[in-house]
Design a protein around this motif. Structure first.
Motif, mmCIF file in Angstrom:
data_model
loop_
_atom_site.group_PDB
_atom_site.id
_atom_site.type_symbol
_atom_site.label_atom_id
_atom_site.label_comp_id
_atom_site.label_asym_id
_atom_site.label_seq_id
_atom_site.Cartn_x
_atom_site.Cartn_y
_atom_site.Cartn_z
ATOM 1 N N PRO A 184 35.344 44.297 42.746
ATOM 2 C CA PRO A 184 35.658 42.746 43.050
ATOM 3 C C PRO A 184 35.711 42.799 44.632
ATOM 4 C CG PRO A 184 37.542 43.584 42.147
ATOM 5 C CD PRO A 184 36.465 44.526 42.055
ATOM 6 N N ILE A 210 32.889 36.891 40.616
ATOM 7 C CA ILE A 210 34.349 37.441 41.008
ATOM 8 C C ILE A 210 34.948 36.988 39.784
ATOM 9 C CG2 ILE A 210 36.334 37.560 42.455
ATOM 10 C CD1 ILE A 210 33.989 37.407 44.794
ATOM 11 N N PRO A 211 35.870 37.809 39.057
ATOM 12 C CA PRO A 211 36.643 37.471 37.753
ATOM 13 C C PRO A 211 37.882 36.786 38.238
ATOM 14 C CG PRO A 211 36.636 39.777 38.116
ATOM 15 C CD PRO A 211 35.873 39.399 39.194
ATOM 16 N N GLU A 212 38.677 35.974 37.384
ATOM 17 C CA GLU A 212 39.940 35.486 37.662
ATOM 18 C C GLU A 212 41.141 36.472 37.638
ATOM 19 O OE1 GLU A 212 41.199 32.317 35.104
ATOM 20 O OE2 GLU A 212 39.006 31.592 34.706
ATOM 21 N N SER A 213 40.582 37.903 37.405
ATOM 22 C CA SER A 213 41.726 38.754 37.271
ATOM 23 C C SER A 213 41.650 39.553 38.633
ATOM 24 C CB SER A 213 41.177 39.913 36.187
ATOM 25 O OG SER A 213 40.099 40.218 36.324
ATOM 26 N N ALA A 214 40.532 39.044 39.811
ATOM 27 C CA ALA A 214 40.485 39.929 40.820
ATOM 28 C C ALA A 214 41.576 39.395 41.644
ATOM 29 C CB ALA A 214 39.224 39.806 41.255
ATOM 30 N N ASN A 216 41.136 38.909 44.897
ATOM 31 C CA ASN A 216 40.798 37.848 45.889
ATOM 32 C C ASN A 216 40.199 36.713 45.090
ATOM 33 O OD1 ASN A 216 38.506 39.187 44.645
ATOM 34 N ND2 ASN A 216 38.514 40.300 46.359
ATOM 35 N N TYR A 217 40.313 36.259 43.776
ATOM 36 C CA TYR A 217 39.706 35.372 43.188
ATOM 37 C C TYR A 217 40.026 33.930 43.867
ATOM 38 C CZ TYR A 217 38.902 32.002 39.393
ATOM 39 O OH TYR A 217 38.317 30.882 38.656
ATOM 40 N N ALA A 220 37.844 33.755 46.874
ATOM 41 C CA ALA A 220 36.502 33.594 46.395
ATOM 42 C C ALA A 220 36.156 32.173 46.011
ATOM 43 C CB ALA A 220 36.210 34.162 45.054
#
Length: 442
Positions: A184, A210-214, A216-217, A220
């Motif tokens: 990510p 970029i996934p919600e779990s990242a 830096n979501y 993003a």
């Protein structure tokens, strides 16, 4: 190289969680250990390990100043003792003594030039002390030696971004994603590189992966909103900022960006709502206050706008845009015209060649009936403008018309309409002037 993640003093026993790129480890420190190591040094003054251990205890007890002489002595006795050098450098870093920390790491590298730990420590110290070019050189060296290390590759990409070497950053970060498509941080930094290069569609494509779990979501989502705004997809931009608020409730930056986007949508009541929230959370932020003033003005809440602009100037007496906006607002309304001139002149003191400010001053003079001064300032606005502006051309046309120079007014309004063909007010002025000419008026 690591850092203290958490420290808990449970009365006589200190638990310290140390984190580095490998993970987390817990260290248990008993303050009475310091006395035991001091006794060990008394019994064996040449014991490097006792001095190193005492230095570590001082560090873990948050006493870096006491640790430094002990660790220096350990290195005097055994110059190549890497753990003592690492601890000594860390002690200087803790105190913000970056030059001293870097000197420790350089000495260690003199003895062992290929020691990766000290190259990384030196590079991180360069980053923290603001010497990005030196840090980038060191990380590039590490990347050459460890091309499969994703953490190093991503760090190089980030430093290239900071140095505005965007094309090279893209190449490095694309390499990271070829190794690990799910990384990510690499994808986020790649999106930022595309954004800086104004390659907005490519930036958007990366940001949306970029996934919600990242971690830096939320960032993003914020950058997604910004990129969509640059593409004039304002409804989607506002939705992205609204989603960011769900991740970061009450974040003043997100509230501000949402409010600015809603201003662009001409949804001024909603813009005011969110900008007021941002200002309430950051009452000392002049930029937030200025935008709130602009939103009030656009919503025809002129008293509130004036108050917001004056508060902005109290916070930041060099806020040129606030001087100009307040002065231009007065000129547009035909009120406080002498103060309007003074305010815009103050803006021009800060930015003498700003074409928008020159236009404002000319317009204030026009409202005062000082047509020669108005014409002078508007001609300067045209000269200094980075692009042809329909508002400046319209104002220039009105000044020419007021001076009885109808052909010149017609020329300016024709140019204004070529830049803003939907502006009916300019079209009506132009038609009136043409009518006068056709009837032989002047």
């Amino acid at each position: 190289a690591g850092w203290v993640h958490r420290r808990r003093d449970l009365g006589g026993v200190i638990f310290i969680d140390l984190r580095d790129r490998e993970g987390l480890v817990q260290v248990v420190v008993q303050p009475q250990a310091a006395e035991a190591y001091r006794e060990a040094i008394r019994l064996d003054p040449a014991s490097t390990m006792a001095r190193y251990s005492l230095g570590r205890v001082y560090l873990e007890m948050r006493q870096p100043r006491e640790a430094i002489p002990v660790l220096r002595e350990a290195l005097r006795i055994e110059p190549g003792f890497d753990p003592a050098a690492a601890a000594l450098g860390f002690a200087h870093e803790t105190l913000g003594e970056w030059a001293e920390a870097k000197e420790v790491y350089r000495r260690a590298l003199t003895d062992d030039p290929n020691n990766r730990e000290f190259v990384e420590r030196l590079a991180q110290a360069e980053v923290r002390s603001g010497n990005t070019p030196a840090a980038l050189e060191l990380y590039r060296r590490l990347l050459g030696e460890h091309p499969r290390d994703l953490n190093i590759r991503t760090r190089v990409g980030l430093l290239l971004l900071e140095q505005k070497l965007f094309a090279e950053a893209v190449e490095v970060l694309q390499g990271a994603l070829r190794q690990d498509p799910g990384h990510p941080d690499a994808r986020f930094y790649l999106a930022i590189a595309y954004e800086e290069m104004k390659r907005y569609e490519e930036a958007l494509a990366e940001l949306r992966q970029i996934p919600e779990s990242a971690r830096n979501y939320a960032e993003a989502l914020i950058h997604t909103g910004y990129v969509l705004g640059q593409l004039d997809r304002l409804e989607e931009a506002a939705a992205a900022f609204a989603r960011a608020l769900l991740v970061r409730p009450g974040d003043p930056q997100v509230l501000y960006l949402l409010g600015v986007t809603q201003m662009r949508q001409k949804n001024f009541p909603r813009a005011i709502l969110h900008l007021k929230e941002a200002v309430a959370l950051r009452p000392d932020n002049a930029g937030y206050l200025y935008q709130l003033g602009a939103a009030y003005e656009r919503n025809r809440q002129l008293e509130e706008a004036e108050a917001a602009f004056r508060r902005t100037l109290r916070l930041d007496p060099k806020h040129a845009d606030a001087y100009n906006y307040l002065g231009y607002m007065f000129a547009e309304e035909g009120i406080n015209l002498e103060e309007s001139v003074r305010l815009i002149q103050e803006a021009l003191t800060l930015e003498p060649n700003n074409s928008a400010f020159l236009d404002s001053l000319g317009w204030a003079y026009y409202k005062l009936g000082r047509l020669d001064e108005a014409l002078r300032e508007l001609l300067k606005a045209v000269q200094h403008g980075e692009r042809d502006d329909p508002t400046i051309r319209d104002h220039l046309g009105q000044i020419y018309f007021a001076k009885g120079m109808v052909p010149e007014a017609i020329e300016q309004w024709e140019r204004a309409l070529s830049l803003d063909s939907a502006n009916e007010a300019i079209r009506k002025r132009l038609e009136r002037a043409r009518g006068l000419v056709s009837r032989g008026g002047s």
